[in-house]
Design an enzyme around this catalytic site. Structure first.
Site, PDB file in Angstrom:
ATOM      1  N   HIS A  78       0.792  -1.231   0.000  1.00  0.00           N
ATOM      2  CA  HIS A  78       0.000   0.000   0.000  1.00  0.00           C
ATOM      3  C   HIS A  78       0.823   1.281   0.000  1.00  0.00           C
ATOM      4  CE1 HIS A  78      -3.556  -2.420   0.514  1.00  0.00           C
ATOM      5  NE2 HIS A  78      -2.990  -3.020   1.542  1.00  0.00           N
ATOM      6  N   ALA A 111       0.513  -4.228  25.323  1.00  0.00           N
ATOM      7  CA  ALA A 111       1.752  -4.873  24.907  1.00  0.00           C
ATOM      8  C   ALA A 111       1.474  -5.916  23.831  1.00  0.00           C
ATOM      9  CB  ALA A 111       2.420  -5.532  26.116  1.00  0.00           C
ATOM     10  N   ARG A 131      -7.997  -4.727  18.890  1.00  0.00           N
ATOM     11  CA  ARG A 131      -9.420  -4.412  18.972  1.00  0.00           C
ATOM     12  C   ARG A 131      -9.673  -3.736  20.321  1.00  0.00           C
ATOM     13  NH1 ARG A 131      -7.974  -9.193  19.763  1.00  0.00           N
ATOM     14  NH2 ARG A 131      -8.667 -10.514  21.456  1.00  0.00           N
TER      15      ARG A 131
END
Length: 170
Positions: A78, A111, A131
């Site tokens: 990308h 972490a 998340r």
């Protein structure tokens, strides 16, 4: 005075260097700034910034970038994209922040997390891919914010500064 001298000698023997970790971190931050990274005040940068595009990294004030963590700004597929770390963010040990990500104000990256998407303000993210674990409570936000702003004690004598009157005492 004698106490400081002994600590300095012991540090040289143990670490093999007369430079403190704080001095080395300050030198690393200044090098990244010279390469174009925008780094705020009171930042503890123990991790690394992408060496190919440091000019695409912005780190706000009062942040901690943990050991072995990395802010990456390029990807073979990308291309290069900026990474933004806003004010009062804590990034834990061995975390990866991938290109194009913004970690918003007063967030915590756990972490080992691999952050592939923007992190909302005042949240904790963990895992691979990262998340949201939960939002921070108002009390946690205030405590973390205060601790990051006042984290000036890093690298200083835990006994606190000595007055000039008793500085020569052993």
């Amino acid at each position: 005075m004698i106490r400081k001298f002994i600590k300095k000698i012991l540090r040289r023997i143990i670490l093999g260097s007369s430079r403190s970790e704080i001095e080395m971190m300050a030198e690393r931050i200044e090098t990244y700034r010279q390469l174009g990274a925008k780094i705020g005040r009171n930042v503890r940068l123990i991790g690394r910034i992408d060496g190919l595009n440091p000019h695409l990294v912005t780190i706000g004030d009062n942040c901690v970038i943990g050991a072995s963590s990395a802010l990456l700004t390029h990807c073979a597929i990308h291309g290069a994209h900026p990474v933004v770390i806003e004010d009062e963010v804590w990034i834990g040990f061995n975390a990866l922040i991938l290109p194009g990500v913004t970690v918003h104000t007063r967030s915590i990256v756990g972490a080992g997390a691999v952050v592939t998407r923007d992190v909302p303000p005042e949240t904790i993210v963990v895992g691979n891919p990262a998340r949201v674990l939960r939002s921070l409570t108002d009390e946690e936000v205030e405590r973390i914010s205060r601790e990051l702003r006042e984290f000036a004690s890093i690298g200083k004598d835990p006994d606190g500064p000595q007055s000039q009157e008793n500085a020569d005492e052993p």
